[in-house]
Motif scaffolding. Structure first.
Motif, PDB file in Angstrom:
ATOM      1  N   GLN A  10       0.825  -1.210   0.000  1.00  0.00           N
ATOM      2  CA  GLN A  10       0.000   0.000   0.000  1.00  0.00           C
ATOM      3  C   GLN A  10       0.860   1.261   0.000  1.00  0.00           C
ATOM      4  N   VAL A  11       0.356   2.280  -0.634  1.00  0.00           N
ATOM      5  CA  VAL A  11       1.022   3.575  -0.699  1.00  0.00           C
ATOM      6  C   VAL A  11       0.426   4.460   0.386  1.00  0.00           C
ATOM      7  N   ILE A  12       1.294   4.998   1.213  1.00  0.00           N
ATOM      8  CA  ILE A  12       0.887   5.999   2.191  1.00  0.00           C
ATOM      9  C   ILE A  12       1.242   7.355   1.593  1.00  0.00           C
ATOM     10  N   VAL A  13       0.287   8.240   1.566  1.00  0.00           N
ATOM     11  CA  VAL A  13       0.480   9.550   0.949  1.00  0.00           C
ATOM     12  C   VAL A  13       0.973  10.510   2.032  1.00  0.00           C
ATOM     13  N   THR A  14       2.270  10.728   2.035  1.00  0.00           N
ATOM     14  CA  THR A  14       2.900  11.597   3.026  1.00  0.00           C
ATOM     15  C   THR A  14       2.514  13.058   2.781  1.00  0.00           C
ATOM     16  N   SER A  15       2.787  13.891   3.760  1.00  0.00           N
ATOM     17  CA  SER A  15       2.513  15.329   3.595  1.00  0.00           C
ATOM     18  C   SER A  15       3.322  15.901   2.435  1.00  0.00           C
ATOM     19  N   LYS A  16       4.559  15.430   2.277  1.00  0.00           N
ATOM     20  CA  LYS A  16       5.394  15.890   1.158  1.00  0.00           C
ATOM     21  C   LYS A  16       4.719  15.562  -0.176  1.00  0.00           C
ATOM     22  N   LEU A  17       4.196  14.364  -0.285  1.00  0.00           N
ATOM     23  CA  LEU A  17       3.500  13.961  -1.509  1.00  0.00           C
ATOM     24  C   LEU A  17       2.219  14.763  -1.689  1.00  0.00           C
TER      25      LEU A  17
END
Length: 161
Positions: free
Chosen positions: A42-49
């Motif tokens: 799974q992809v976690i969408v970081t704040s940077k992303l």
């Protein structure tokens, strides 16, 4: 029509969006586990992303920022972000102030961006596109052009991670 996707990454680093139907939503962990068994992570969408997505869609795709929700209940900070979003509605040049503020929050606190909600400023094929991206990799697209939009989002996420 609203469609929901969950972002995963293949072993070859390609990012894919797996449709996440209402039936699958009844057991999130079973759904994620079934994708793991297929070799996906799974992809976690970081704040940077999240910031890269906001920047791409606001500047290059001419989208509006409808809402930004932070992962912590800080009402003062939420009010500040909401006020900046109102300023941006009147003057798109204020966007850089928002970007700097969100970068500061992201870099100097443990507060993450929980989700963002964006909408096209003009119709595409006669329809406005609205989508939400959540930190857990859930993407909700409200329109009939979701296949085109999810591909754009996947390409951007893949480029950044």
């Amino acid at each position: 029509m609203k469609k929901i996707f969950k972002l995963f990454q293949e072993k070859n680093s390609n990012v894919v969006g797996i449709e996440y139907s209402s039936e699958l939503q009844k057991n999130y962990f079973q759904f994620v586990e079934s994708q793991y068994k297929k070799g996906l992570r799974q992809v976690i969408v970081t704040s940077k992303l999240m910031l890269k997505i906001i920047e791409e869609y606001f500047l290059n795709q001419n989208y509006r920022i409808i809402d930004i929700n932070l992962g912590e209940e800080d009402f003062e900070m939420k009010d500040e972000i909401d006020n900046i979003l109102k300023m941006i509605e009147k003057d798109r040049g204020k966007f850089f102030y928002l970007l700097k503020r969100l970068e500061f929050i992201s870099n100097n606190s443990s507060i993450d961006i929980e989700y963002i909600n964006l909408s096209s400023n003009s119709p595409k094929n006669g329809k406005y596109i609205t989508f939400t991206i959540k930190v857990n990799g859930i993407v909700i697209i409200e329109d009939d052009l979701e296949e085109i939009e999810i591909k754009k989002i996947l390409e951007l996420v893949e480029k950044v991670i």
